[in-house]
Enzyme design. Structure first.
Site, PDB file in Angstrom:
ATOM      1  N   TRP B 322      -7.781  -6.135  -3.676  1.00  0.00           N
ATOM      2  CA  TRP B 322      -6.788  -4.928  -3.009  1.00  0.00           C
ATOM      3  C   TRP B 322      -5.744  -5.544  -1.895  1.00  0.00           C
ATOM      4  CZ3 TRP B 322      -6.413  -4.152   2.498  1.00  0.00           C
ATOM      5  CH2 TRP B 322      -5.958  -3.408   3.038  1.00  0.00           C
ATOM      6  N   HIS B 323      -6.194  -6.555  -1.498  1.00  0.00           N
ATOM      7  CA  HIS B 323      -5.828  -7.683  -0.008  1.00  0.00           C
ATOM      8  C   HIS B 323      -4.136  -8.251  -1.185  1.00  0.00           C
ATOM      9  CE1 HIS B 323      -8.572  -6.898   2.459  1.00  0.00           C
ATOM     10  NE2 HIS B 323      -8.499  -7.356   2.864  1.00  0.00           N
ATOM     11  N   GLY B 324      -4.828  -8.443  -2.468  1.00  0.00           N
ATOM     12  CA  GLY B 324      -3.505  -8.440  -2.871  1.00  0.00           C
ATOM     13  C   GLY B 324      -3.766  -9.624  -5.500  1.00  0.00           C
TER      14      GLY B 324
END
Lengths: 371, 479
Positions: B322-324
């Site tokens: 989700w962060h990247g």
């Protein structure tokens, strides 16, 4: 007015007052010496040339300015003065474009300069954003307009540096503050202009500049995965347009100033890399520098030197950290060539040196080095 | 637009506040619509090309929400509607955020020659998650019907739109509906300004200040020594904390000026004495979202120990992604998944420390937790797995150390940051901010103590504003 509302007003007024105190501190200490030369506090300097040059142009005495990229960064002003008999100010900018170089030089030329020493790479003329879009170079501070002065005075970073310089001038804490000033967190660690961006004492020159490293760099850039980057941004028409605007425009506007311009002594591997991995790029660079040579040598106030053909340096790979960056020993060599007038381009045959370089490149055998 | 941007502080925010409270004198709905428009303007300043996508996302999710809440649908159809919605949201998120990543991996495996260059809409991860939570709750029957302006404000509310905190509709929409938030409350405005000041100072004074040390280990041209690798990793550990918690404080402070209490996102995470404890203190709204809408629906700890660990790994791996869109984020998430599994195994099987060693054991747990977090941040920060492994390899090789003056001096600065993170009270403790109770500033003490506190926080605001740099984004904007 309720007590809370009074608190709110007090809070905002105090913030404004603290900001004014910080502005006053920056004005008094003046880390960049924008308003006056340092006399209340010891002058300190930063390695960040894009910022520092704005102050140097105001605070130093000079009749010659030295401009260039990373290839002109480690020169000592004292060496330039000694070898060339001038009073110089080094303004070289790491990784700079012609837009930046033109802007900083133009600001310096307002100070009655006699000579410009200019290390000129071809790639500085690749397209670059305008000077006012450049967040790393405080253009308005060079212009000394209201916005520039306000951004300098209302800068927390400058207030912090001012407080640090102030602390450094208090005898009991002078030594620990100096010890903590490394140039990483606090940006003004240098106490002599001559030491700006020179290699620090004890720097491992032999470990940084040697044939192993330069050949490794050659292998890296000629790897098929990366060789496309050799041509990155090289567009002949755009480079010519930028050269005319940033170099010729400046030279033509200052007929009373002598421009001593040199093409730096890249290692031969830079050219061989183009020959082997990107022949089209070499053709572009050849055509562009041929154009540049013809244009520059047509000006009376320009002397052009082409050190790219200096094979006694460019073929000795121990002089390089990669395929282009040469050691401090070669800095001195460059100065001596300038003093002797060696490798001066003949205006009647402006591309002769380029053709000799091309012949060197074609004759060079990488296999000999690998063995 | 950024919170650490002069036009935001001196133009946008005052206008938004004045308009909100001025309209609040005549109507309860007009200030809500005003804030929606202000939020869209805030978003459009730097992301105008994605405003339509944001509006489409709101319309799509509101419509599905209406179907789940108001329409009389049967069980299977309701589930189908929810599935369509979640799939739709994830397809949009996946297209914008992960298509390039997928293409890169397909190219690496099959030599597919795919080329995908899609700009990432800022905040898409946050507003997608916010709305998925809303619809899952609507499906579960836990949501009352909301008016469109309030729902639109819940999604677009500018203090949280770009980098969170991840809001919950049950927490926020009743506050948007409340009449009392529509008239100015000087106490909340003052406390909001103070919290904003602390957040701004964390960002511009602390996080931006330590950035040069991070570059020692992580800049593309860096070849760090042993201590430079440690300085870089530790500096990033503190930079990220002060950057993101500073952003969260600013969001909370700004929102408080409008009379709206946002949830806390940080609670001194580096004081944690276990990884479980860390995740109760770090990016708390994301942890709660992942727990409620991923870990528990996967089965949580209800199906035995082994499946619990599998669920933890899946949750943390996806949390990392989700962060990247990069393997480094997956590795970071997976590493934390492993940490959590080890933590749970130790809690279950590990021996309890004898009482006389309890304090020493707590210290050891604190140090071990912090080191584990630092190691994981190396993956989070590095540009590639190779770069992360290179930095980590330097961190375990003291023979590559130079131990010079510069490194020692830089380590002193890192120690100052560590002292602040470990010893200083956090913002909510300083300000007495209680999100659940909707109270703030009641612990500031007697009036006699208050002026000093007022002046210090005013100075913090001044330094925060002076510290604003032209080229400083918040790290979490890119997620």
């Amino acid at each position: 007015m309720s007590n809370v509302a009074k608190d709110l007003v007090r809070f905002l007024a105090t913030s404004a007052l603290v900001m004014l105190l910080a502005v006053t501190l920056t004005f008094v200490v003046d880390p960049l010496q924008i308003f006056r030369r340092a006399h209340l506090f010891a002058a300190m300097y930063s390695q960040d040339s894009r910022m520092q040059d704005a102050g140097l142009i105001r605070s130093q005495d000079f009749d010659t300015v030295f401009m260039g990229t990373s290839l002109a960064l480690h020169f000592r002003q004292s060496d330039i003065d000694r070898v060339l008999g001038v009073h110089s100010l080094k303004l070289s900018l790491n990784g700079s474009t012609s837009v930046e170089q033109n802007f900083v030089l133009a600001a310096a030329l307002e100070r009655h300069v006699k000579m410009v020493l200019w290390e000129m790479d071809d790639w500085i003329f690749h397209d670059a954003p305008g000077i006012d879009s450049n967040v790393y170079l405080p253009a308005d501070l060079y212009r000394r307009n209201l916005g520039g002065v306000a951004s300098y005075l209302f800068s927390g970073a400058m207030a912090r540096e001012s407080a640090w310089i102030l602390a450094r001038s208090i005898p009991p804490i002078e030594k620990p503050v100096a010890w903590l000033t490394t140039g990483v967190i606090f940006k003004f660690p240098i106490d002599r202009v001559d030491d700006i961006n020179v290699l620090r004492p004890g720097f491992d020159v032999a470990g940084t500049y040697n044939a192993k490293k330069s050949f490794a760099a050659f292998k890296y850039i000629t790897d098929p995965v990366r060789s496309i980057y050799l041509a990155d941004g090289a567009d002949y028409d755009r480079m010519v347009r930028n050269f005319e605007r940033d170099a010729i425009g400046l030279i033509a506007a200052h007929p009373g100033v002598t421009f001593e311009i040199y093409f730096p002594p890249y290692s031969i591997l830079q050219w061989v890399a183009m020959r082997d991995a990107s022949p089209g790029t070499f053709e572009q660079v050849y055509n562009f520098t041929a154009y540049v040579s013809r244009r520059l040598t047509s000006f009376r106030n320009v002397q052009l030197y082409d050190f790219r053909e200096a094979s006694e340096v460019t073929h000795d790979l121990n002089n390089y950290a990669d395929v282009i960056h040469h050691s401090p020993t070669i800095d001195l060599k460059v100065l001596s060539w300038l003093a002797e007038g060696k490798y001066l381009v003949d205006p009647s045959a402006p591309t002769a040196s380029l053709d000799r370089l091309k012949a060197q490149m074609e004759a060079y055998r990488v296999e000999d080095v690998e063995r | 637009m950024l919170f650490n941007y002069y036009p935001f502080i001196f133009l946008f925010l005052p206008i938004a506040l004045i308009g909100y409270f001025a309209l609040g004198r005549f109507s309860h709905l007009a200030p809500v619509i005003w804030l929606v428009l202000a939020s869209l303007a805030f978003y459009a300043v730097s992301n105008w090309q994605f405003v339509a996508l944001l509006l489409a996302s709101i319309a799509f999710n509101y419509l599905i929400g209406w179907l789940l809440i108001a329409a009389q649908l049967r069980g299977g159809v309701r589930f189908g509607v929810l599935t369509i919605d979640v799939a739709g949201d994830l397809i949009v998120l996946g297209t914008f955020k992960y298509a390039g990543f997928l293409a890169t991996n397909l190219n690496a495996i099959f030599g597919a020659g795919l080329s995908v260059h899609i700009l990432l809409p800022v905040g898409i991860s946050f507003y997608t998650f916010t709305q998925i939570a809303f619809l899952v709750d609507a499906y579960r029957g836990n949501v009352a019907r909301y008016a469109l302006p309030h729902y639109a404000l819940f999604v677009t509310y500018f203090p949280h739109l770009i980098a969170g905190p991840i809001l919950h509709h049950r927490d926020m929409i009743p506050q948007f509906e409340a009449a009392e938030s529509k008239s100015p409350n000087p106490h909340l405005i003052l406390c909001g300004l103070m919290i904003f000041a602390i957040g701004l100072f964390k960002k511009t004074g602390l996080a931006d200040g330590i950035q040069p040390l991070v570059a020692l280990a992580f800049s593309p041209e860096a070849v760090p020594s042993f201590e430079q690798a440690w300085i870089g990793a530790l500096a990033y550990t503190f930079q990220l904390y002060f950057d993101f918690s500073g952003y969260s404080d600013m969001a909370i402070g700004i929102s408080l000026m409008f009379g709206i209490f946002l949830p806390l996102n940080f609670n001194s995470p580096y004081k944690a004495t276990s990884i479980v404890d860390f995740w109760r203190r770090w990016h708390m709204t994301l942890s709660q979202f992942l727990r409620d809408y991923l870990y528990i629906p996967l089965g949580g700890n209800r199906h035995g120990r082994v499946l619990r660990y599998v669920n933890l790994m899946i949750t943390m791996g996806l949390g990392g992604l989700w962060h990247g869109a990069a393997w480094t984020f997956v590795a970071w998430g997976a590493l934390h998944g492993v940490y959590l599994c080890v933590n749970h195994v130790w809690t279950h099987f590990g021996p309890a420390a004898p009482p006389r060693f309890a304090r020493a054991a707590e210290w050891a747990a604190f140090v071990l937790t912090f080191l584990a977090v630092v190691v994981a941040w190396v993956f989070f920060r590095a540009d590639s797995m190779a770069s992360a492994l290179s930095v980590l390899s330097k961190m375990v090789d003291p023979t590559q150390g130079s131990f010079g003056r510069v490194e020692m001096a830089n380590m002193m600065f890192v120690a100052v940051y560590a002292g602040i993170a470990w010893l200083a009270p956090n913002t909510q403790a300083i300000m007495g901010y209680h999100h659940n109770n909707r109270t703030v500033g009641e612990t500031l003490g007697a009036w006699s103590r208050r002026p000093a506190f007022l002046y210090v926080s005013a100075a913090v605001l001044a330094f925060g504003i002076l510290g604003i740099q032209q080229h400083s984004e918040f790290i979490y904007f890119r997620f």
